[in-house]
Design a protein around this motif. Structure first.
Motif, short mmCIF file in Angstrom:
data_model
loop_
_atom_site.label_atom_id
_atom_site.label_comp_id
_atom_site.label_asym_id
_atom_site.label_seq_id
_atom_site.Cartn_x
_atom_site.Cartn_y
_atom_site.Cartn_z
N PRO A 28 0.83 -1.21 0.00
CA PRO A 28 0.00 0.00 0.00
C PRO A 28 0.87 1.26 0.00
O PRO A 28 0.76 2.10 0.89
CB PRO A 28 -0.81 -0.14 1.30
CG PRO A 28 0.12 -0.86 2.22
CD PRO A 28 0.94 -1.81 1.36
N GLU A 43 3.15 -4.24 6.31
CA GLU A 43 1.85 -4.75 5.83
C GLU A 43 2.01 -5.38 4.45
O GLU A 43 1.49 -6.47 4.18
CB GLU A 43 0.85 -3.58 5.78
CG GLU A 43 -0.59 -4.00 5.60
CD GLU A 43 -1.56 -2.86 5.87
OE1 GLU A 43 -1.13 -1.75 6.25
OE2 GLU A 43 -2.78 -3.08 5.68
N ASN A 89 1.63 -9.31 3.28
CA ASN A 89 0.80 -9.69 2.12
C ASN A 89 1.56 -10.63 1.18
O ASN A 89 1.00 -11.59 0.66
CB ASN A 89 0.38 -8.44 1.34
CG ASN A 89 -0.66 -7.61 2.07
OD1 ASN A 89 -1.33 -8.09 2.99
ND2 ASN A 89 -0.80 -6.35 1.67
N ARG A 120 -4.01 -4.07 3.44
CA ARG A 120 -4.14 -3.11 2.34
C ARG A 120 -3.07 -3.38 1.29
O ARG A 120 -1.96 -3.79 1.62
CB ARG A 120 -3.99 -1.68 2.86
CG ARG A 120 -5.13 -1.22 3.75
CD ARG A 120 -4.79 0.08 4.40
NE ARG A 120 -3.59 -0.06 5.25
CZ ARG A 120 -2.90 0.95 5.75
NH1 ARG A 120 -3.25 2.20 5.48
NH2 ARG A 120 -1.85 0.73 6.52
N THR A 121 -3.42 -3.15 0.04
CA THR A 121 -2.47 -3.36 -1.06
C THR A 121 -2.43 -2.09 -1.91
O THR A 121 -3.03 -1.07 -1.55
CB THR A 121 -2.90 -4.54 -1.95
OG1 THR A 121 -4.07 -4.16 -2.69
CG2 THR A 121 -3.19 -5.79 -1.13
N ASP A 148 -5.59 -0.16 -2.67
CA ASP A 148 -6.21 0.71 -1.67
C ASP A 148 -5.59 2.10 -1.62
O ASP A 148 -6.01 2.93 -0.82
CB ASP A 148 -6.11 0.06 -0.28
CG ASP A 148 -6.84 -1.27 -0.26
OD1 ASP A 148 -8.04 -1.28 -0.56
OD2 ASP A 148 -6.20 -2.29 0.04
#
Ligand code: ZN
Length: 401
Positions: free
Chosen positions: A242, A288, A292, A306-307, A310
């Motif tokens: 993200p 994060e 992922n 979140r990637t 987002d």
């Protein structure tokens, strides 16, 4: 993913070869012919050929941690975390530069991901990112293995400086991220260290790899990832972060993540803000994203965080450098992540009288991805990098890692 030729001989290889051909002493020649500069216990021929090499314990223990000179993570007990030292290159005193190795070996088999930081010694947010990921892992719940090496360029980290202080031919500073995949018999300590790490620790244990960086002392960068999106496995990982920028480029040879790619292992390079400090907010984005990636590879279970979907991600395939033409104090007129137009003024420079001696404009439309943070500059210093798109990409790139 082309294989680089490995048969090229550097100076030290030539020295070994030439000693071996003198023939004054058959015993000496035979001995020298077999010796490597490091004379480590692991079979370097196998390691260099990419064959898996078994773990070699040197018998040493440092602060309760066993020392290895070669590692196969599959030799470690599943379902546990293992803290080891890897024996790197030998110093002028005859002692070694050890690096810290943390292995989270999952209870079940699966993919193996390698996380590295500290290839440059002043990039502390990269180290903390890797620590944070490793601290979140519970090997009992994992399928696969994550290995972290946080202090790759130990002597550079000791001085919290970018480059490795080398003394082979007088005082020298060597950028270790121009040395990969290294050469165990190379002419400099960083080259030999890179070769030992790459052949005996990093490459044999990687199905995918991430080499974390930040800007350098005096030059800040945004949160972004560098990688080649033309490789599907790399693109998939890049899109799991993200963060607002992707530098879609293979950049240049000699950097660690490209050495992995050349060995057929998908890899890329996150850039986590400014050097020397811990940017905890930015670090959390990369933790994060990395979690992922581990979920993407099936190593860790659970929902994706979140990637890139987002956040608004700007993807550029080139970094336009704005270089100082004068000496003096630099005042930026834009900030990191700002969008700029071609022809837009981005900085001014004043001499010691306060007179404006230079005005700097961007020749391209894009986003600011790096800025000089040291206010004084001499001619030739990069003042800013503008991430932009040019088509088709050509030649080698400069980038501010
Ligand atoms: Zn770096």
């Amino acid at each position: 993913m082309s294989h680089k030729p490995t048969e090229s001989l550097d100076r030290r290889d030539f020295m070994i070869a030439s000693i071996a051909t003198v023939g004054a002493s058959a015993a000496l020649a035979a001995h020298v012919g077999k010796a490597s500069a490091q004379d480590a216990a692991a079979p370097s021929a196998d390691a260099a050929a990419g064959a898996p090499s078994a773990t070699v314990y040197t018998g040493d223990v440092i602060e309760g941690k066993k020392v290895v000179s070669a590692l196969d993570v599959n030799d470690l007990e599943p379902g546990k975390k293992h803290l080891l030292y890897f024996q790197g290159v030998r110093m002028p005193t005859g002692q070694y530069w050890y690096v810290s190795v943390t292995v989270a070996r999952g209870a079940k088999p699966g993919k193996r991901v390698v996380l590295t930081s500290g290839v440059h010694g002043d990039e502390m947010s990269s180290v903390h990112t890797v620590h944070s990921v490793m601290n979140q892992l519970d090997p009992a719940e994992m399928s696969g293995t994550v290995m972290a090496v946080t202090d790759v360029s130990r002597p550079a980290i000791e001085g919290m400086q970018r480059r490795w202080p080398n003394f082979g031919r007088g005082n020298d500073l060597i950028d270790m991220n121009r040395e990969w995949p290294g050469n165990e018999n190379g002419a400099t300590a960083p080259s030999r260290h890179a070769g030992l790490l790459f052949n005996r620790l990093l490459r044999p244990n990687a199905d995918a790899a991430i080499d974390f960086h930040t800007g350098t002392t005096g030059f800040d960068v945004t949160a972004f990832n560098i990688g080649g999106t033309d490789v599907p496995e790399i693109k998939a990982m890049l899109e799991l972060y993200p963060v607002g920028q992707i530098f879609d480029s293979h950049v240049y040879p000699g950097v660690l993540h490209n050495a992995f790619v050349d060995a057929g292992i998908p890899a890329f390079c996150p850039e986590i803000g400014a050097a020397r400090v811990l940017d905890l907010e930015m670090i959390s984005l990369f933790v994060e994203g990395t979690m992922n990636v581990l979920k993407h590879h099936g190593i860790v279970a659970g929902p994706m965080g979140r990637t890139g979907k987002d956040v608004t991600v700007f993807v550029g395939n080139s970094a336009f450098p704005i270089l100082a033409t004068h000496g003096g104090l630099v005042e930026h007129l834009v900030k990191l992540n700002d969008k700029v137009e071609a022809g837009q003024k981005v900085a001014v420079q004043r001499n010691s009288f306060g007179e404006v001696v230079a005005e700097y404009t961007s020749a391209v439309a894009g986003e600011v991805t790096g800025q000089r943070s040291d206010a004084m500059s001499e001619p030739g210093n990069p003042l800013a990098f503008i991430l932009f798109n040019k088509a088709p990409p050509e030649g080698v790139e400069a980038y501010p890692e």
